[in-house]
Structures are given as structure tokens and as C-alpha cells.
Motif scaffolding. Sequence first.
Motif, PDB file in Angstrom:
ATOM      1  N   SER A  17       0.825  -1.199   0.000  1.00  0.00           N
ATOM      2  CA  SER A  17       0.000   0.000   0.000  1.00  0.00           C
ATOM      3  C   SER A  17       0.868   1.261   0.000  1.00  0.00           C
ATOM      4  O   SER A  17       0.628   2.197  -0.768  1.00  0.00           O
ATOM      5  CB  SER A  17      -0.920  -0.019   1.227  1.00  0.00           C
ATOM      6  OG  SER A  17      -1.706   1.135   1.270  1.00  0.00           O
ATOM      7  N   LEU A  18       1.887   1.286   0.840  1.00  0.00           N
ATOM      8  CA  LEU A  18       2.760   2.463   0.940  1.00  0.00           C
ATOM      9  C   LEU A  18       3.540   2.730  -0.346  1.00  0.00           C
ATOM     10  O   LEU A  18       3.769   3.875  -0.721  1.00  0.00           O
ATOM     11  CB  LEU A  18       3.752   2.279   2.089  1.00  0.00           C
ATOM     12  CG  LEU A  18       3.189   2.438   3.491  1.00  0.00           C
ATOM     13  CD1 LEU A  18       4.226   2.004   4.524  1.00  0.00           C
ATOM     14  CD2 LEU A  18       2.754   3.869   3.741  1.00  0.00           C
ATOM     15  N   PHE A  19       3.970   1.653  -1.019  1.00  0.00           N
ATOM     16  CA  PHE A  19       4.823   1.800  -2.196  1.00  0.00           C
ATOM     17  C   PHE A  19       4.075   1.626  -3.521  1.00  0.00           C
ATOM     18  O   PHE A  19       4.690   1.575  -4.577  1.00  0.00           O
ATOM     19  CB  PHE A  19       6.006   0.822  -2.113  1.00  0.00           C
ATOM     20  CG  PHE A  19       7.017   1.220  -1.079  1.00  0.00           C
ATOM     21  CD1 PHE A  19       8.039   2.097  -1.399  1.00  0.00           C
ATOM     22  CD2 PHE A  19       6.921   0.753   0.209  1.00  0.00           C
ATOM     23  CE1 PHE A  19       8.961   2.489  -0.446  1.00  0.00           C
ATOM     24  CE2 PHE A  19       7.831   1.134   1.179  1.00  0.00           C
ATOM     25  CZ  PHE A  19       8.856   2.014   0.859  1.00  0.00           C
ATOM     26  N   GLY A  20       2.740   1.525  -3.466  1.00  0.00           N
ATOM     27  CA  GLY A  20       1.949   1.430  -4.689  1.00  0.00           C
ATOM     28  C   GLY A  20       2.148   0.141  -5.461  1.00  0.00           C
ATOM     29  O   GLY A  20       2.111   0.138  -6.690  1.00  0.00           O
ATOM     30  N   VAL A  21       2.349  -0.959  -4.747  1.00  0.00           N
ATOM     31  CA  VAL A  21       2.580  -2.258  -5.377  1.00  0.00           C
ATOM     32  C   VAL A  21       1.258  -3.008  -5.468  1.00  0.00           C
ATOM     33  O   VAL A  21       0.525  -3.129  -4.487  1.00  0.00           O
ATOM     34  CB  VAL A  21       3.613  -3.080  -4.574  1.00  0.00           C
ATOM     35  CG1 VAL A  21       3.778  -4.475  -5.157  1.00  0.00           C
ATOM     36  CG2 VAL A  21       4.951  -2.344  -4.547  1.00  0.00           C
ATOM     37  N   VAL A  22       0.955  -3.503  -6.638  1.00  0.00           N
ATOM     38  CA  VAL A  22      -0.257  -4.270  -6.888  1.00  0.00           C
ATOM     39  C   VAL A  22       0.010  -5.735  -6.523  1.00  0.00           C
ATOM     40  O   VAL A  22       1.110  -6.245  -6.751  1.00  0.00           O
ATOM     41  CB  VAL A  22      -0.672  -4.157  -8.377  1.00  0.00           C
ATOM     42  CG1 VAL A  22      -1.878  -5.003  -8.688  1.00  0.00           C
ATOM     43  CG2 VAL A  22      -0.914  -2.701  -8.739  1.00  0.00           C
ATOM     44  N   ILE A  23      -1.003  -6.382  -5.958  1.00  0.00           N
ATOM     45  CA  ILE A  23      -0.909  -7.805  -5.619  1.00  0.00           C
ATOM     46  C   ILE A  23      -1.844  -8.556  -6.550  1.00  0.00           C
ATOM     47  O   ILE A  23      -2.978  -8.122  -6.789  1.00  0.00           O
ATOM     48  CB  ILE A  23      -1.301  -8.056  -4.153  1.00  0.00           C
ATOM     49  CG1 ILE A  23      -0.334  -7.326  -3.222  1.00  0.00           C
ATOM     50  CG2 ILE A  23      -1.316  -9.552  -3.847  1.00  0.00           C
ATOM     51  CD1 ILE A  23      -0.717  -7.394  -1.756  1.00  0.00           C
ATOM     52  N   ALA A  24      -1.392  -9.678  -7.097  1.00  0.00           N
ATOM     53  CA  ALA A  24      -2.223 -10.454  -8.012  1.00  0.00           C
ATOM     54  C   ALA A  24      -2.129 -11.928  -7.677  1.00  0.00           C
ATOM     55  O   ALA A  24      -1.107 -12.404  -7.186  1.00  0.00           O
ATOM     56  CB  ALA A  24      -1.790 -10.221  -9.463  1.00  0.00           C
ATOM     57  N   ASN A  25      -3.217 -12.620  -7.958  1.00  0.00           N
ATOM     58  CA  ASN A  25      -3.203 -14.076  -7.871  1.00  0.00           C
ATOM     59  C   ASN A  25      -3.607 -14.602  -9.237  1.00  0.00           C
ATOM     60  O   ASN A  25      -3.588 -13.858 -10.210  1.00  0.00           O
ATOM     61  CB  ASN A  25      -4.104 -14.581  -6.737  1.00  0.00           C
ATOM     62  CG  ASN A  25      -5.552 -14.171  -6.894  1.00  0.00           C
ATOM     63  OD1 ASN A  25      -6.020 -13.837  -7.979  1.00  0.00           O
ATOM     64  ND2 ASN A  25      -6.282 -14.183  -5.802  1.00  0.00           N
ATOM     65  N   GLY A  26      -3.997 -15.839  -9.326  1.00  0.00           N
ATOM     66  CA  GLY A  26      -4.362 -16.418 -10.605  1.00  0.00           C
ATOM     67  C   GLY A  26      -5.649 -15.856 -11.194  1.00  0.00           C
ATOM     68  O   GLY A  26      -5.930 -16.043 -12.371  1.00  0.00           O
ATOM     69  N   GLU A  27      -6.430 -15.160 -10.375  1.00  0.00           N
ATOM     70  CA  GLU A  27      -7.738 -14.686 -10.812  1.00  0.00           C
ATOM     71  C   GLU A  27      -7.826 -13.195 -11.091  1.00  0.00           C
ATOM     72  O   GLU A  27      -8.464 -12.780 -12.036  1.00  0.00           O
ATOM     73  CB  GLU A  27      -8.788 -15.051  -9.761  1.00  0.00           C
ATOM     74  CG  GLU A  27      -8.914 -16.541  -9.555  1.00  0.00           C
ATOM     75  CD  GLU A  27      -9.804 -16.884  -8.379  1.00  0.00           C
ATOM     76  OE1 GLU A  27     -10.445 -15.976  -7.821  1.00  0.00           O
ATOM     77  OE2 GLU A  27      -9.854 -18.060  -8.026  1.00  0.00           O
ATOM     78  N   ARG A  28      -7.215 -12.370 -10.241  1.00  0.00           N
ATOM     79  CA  ARG A  28      -7.391 -10.927 -10.410  1.00  0.00           C
ATOM     80  C   ARG A  28      -6.266 -10.135  -9.789  1.00  0.00           C
ATOM     81  O   ARG A  28      -5.423 -10.674  -9.096  1.00  0.00           O
ATOM     82  CB  ARG A  28      -8.733 -10.491  -9.853  1.00  0.00           C
ATOM     83  CG  ARG A  28      -8.898 -10.710  -8.357  1.00  0.00           C
ATOM     84  CD  ARG A  28     -10.136 -10.059  -7.827  1.00  0.00           C
ATOM     85  NE  ARG A  28      -9.942  -8.628  -7.838  1.00  0.00           N
ATOM     86  CZ  ARG A  28     -10.758  -7.751  -7.314  1.00  0.00           C
ATOM     87  NH1 ARG A  28     -11.858  -8.137  -6.758  1.00  0.00           N
ATOM     88  NH2 ARG A  28     -10.516  -6.463  -7.356  1.00  0.00           N
ATOM     89  N   LEU A  29      -6.314  -8.832 -10.050  1.00  0.00           N
ATOM     90  CA  LEU A  29      -5.372  -7.879  -9.472  1.00  0.00           C
ATOM     91  C   LEU A  29      -6.037  -7.179  -8.293  1.00  0.00           C
ATOM     92  O   LEU A  29      -7.233  -6.910  -8.320  1.00  0.00           O
ATOM     93  CB  LEU A  29      -4.982  -6.818 -10.506  1.00  0.00           C
ATOM     94  CG  LEU A  29      -4.257  -7.296 -11.749  1.00  0.00           C
ATOM     95  CD1 LEU A  29      -4.156  -6.155 -12.748  1.00  0.00           C
ATOM     96  CD2 LEU A  29      -2.887  -7.802 -11.394  1.00  0.00           C
ATOM     97  N   TYR A  30      -5.228  -6.874  -7.280  1.00  0.00           N
ATOM     98  CA  TYR A  30      -5.711  -6.148  -6.113  1.00  0.00           C
ATOM     99  C   TYR A  30      -4.804  -4.951  -5.868  1.00  0.00           C
ATOM    100  O   TYR A  30      -3.584  -5.091  -5.876  1.00  0.00           O
ATOM    101  CB  TYR A  30      -5.662  -7.033  -4.863  1.00  0.00           C
ATOM    102  CG  TYR A  30      -6.469  -8.297  -4.961  1.00  0.00           C
ATOM    103  CD1 TYR A  30      -7.801  -8.321  -4.557  1.00  0.00           C
ATOM    104  CD2 TYR A  30      -5.896  -9.466  -5.446  1.00  0.00           C
ATOM    105  CE1 TYR A  30      -8.542  -9.489  -4.630  1.00  0.00           C
ATOM    106  CE2 TYR A  30      -6.632 -10.635  -5.515  1.00  0.00           C
ATOM    107  CZ  TYR A  30      -7.957 -10.642  -5.113  1.00  0.00           C
ATOM    108  OH  TYR A  30      -8.683 -11.804  -5.195  1.00  0.00           O
ATOM    109  N   ASP A  31      -5.418  -3.804  -5.636  1.00  0.00           N
ATOM    110  CA  ASP A  31      -4.671  -2.615  -5.261  1.00  0.00           C
ATOM    111  C   ASP A  31      -4.871  -2.409  -3.759  1.00  0.00           C
ATOM    112  O   ASP A  31      -5.967  -2.031  -3.329  1.00  0.00           O
ATOM    113  CB  ASP A  31      -5.186  -1.406  -6.030  1.00  0.00           C
ATOM    114  CG  ASP A  31      -4.464  -0.127  -5.655  1.00  0.00           C
ATOM    115  OD1 ASP A  31      -3.615  -0.139  -4.739  1.00  0.00           O
ATOM    116  OD2 ASP A  31      -4.768   0.912  -6.278  1.00  0.00           O
ATOM    117  N   PRO A  32      -3.850  -2.669  -2.943  1.00  0.00           N
ATOM    118  CA  PRO A  32      -4.011  -2.538  -1.496  1.00  0.00           C
ATOM    119  C   PRO A  32      -4.366  -1.120  -1.038  1.00  0.00           C
ATOM    120  O   PRO A  32      -4.771  -0.929   0.097  1.00  0.00           O
ATOM    121  CB  PRO A  32      -2.650  -2.950  -0.922  1.00  0.00           C
ATOM    122  CG  PRO A  32      -1.970  -3.679  -2.011  1.00  0.00           C
ATOM    123  CD  PRO A  32      -2.529  -3.163  -3.295  1.00  0.00           C
TER     124      PRO A  32
END
Length: 123
Positions: free
Chosen positions: A92-107
Motif C-alpha cells: 500500500s505504501l509503495f503502490g505495489v499491486v498484488i495479483a493471484n491467478g484470478e485478479r489484481l488487487y490494489d491494497p
Amino acid sequence: MCANPQVRHHQESTELQYSLVDRAVRLGWPPDRVVVIDEDLGKSGNGQVERGGFQRLIAEIGLGNAGLVLSLDASRLARNNRDWHQLLELCSLFGVVIANGERLYDPCAYHDRLLLELSETVT
């Protein structure tokens, strides 16, 4: 040859994890910017084992070297609540997106953060 019998005899999971490189490229990351951190592959999730790969991931995020963290199951990147919330906070602090096999998440996005926090509770 890998010393861990779980990894040696169950290659499907390992192959799926390495196929995430292709997913990162399809999402727009240049192949030369995709880094696989696999030091923790086959290590126990009991919390007693040193996880150098997870620590390396946290360091790369904190240094601003990451834009996307991609995993088959995002909540399994960290194997306890403290590590999971540390990962979410840094992303969240560094603007890093998290993804799994299904979708992208923006913390940073409320609903995505909520889904990520719920995924840790469910697993």
C-alpha cells in the motif's frame, strides 16, 4: 535436484508457480523486469522455518523495486497474520499491486484491501 520430497514429487504446483512469469508479461511487465523469488519453495509453513524469499520480497518492495507481487494464492505469500499485514502495508505504501491467478488487487483501494484481508482470514 531438489531435496524436498513434496516439491520433487508434486511438480504441478511448481510448474503453475513458474507459469506466473507469463501472466506478469501478459499484464504488461517486460520479461527482463520479472523476477522469480523461489527460495521458499517447498519449505514448511509452520512459522518455525526461516523464509529468506519472503524477506527478500519485503526488502525489494521497501526499496521501491517492485510494482507487482504475483502468486497463485496471494494470502499464502505470508504464512502468518503479522507477515501478511506487513506485506499489505508495504504494498500500500509503495503502490505495489498484488495479483493471484484470478485478479489484481490494489491494497490502496478500500474494497481490494478488504478482499485481501478477508482472504487471509479464510485461508
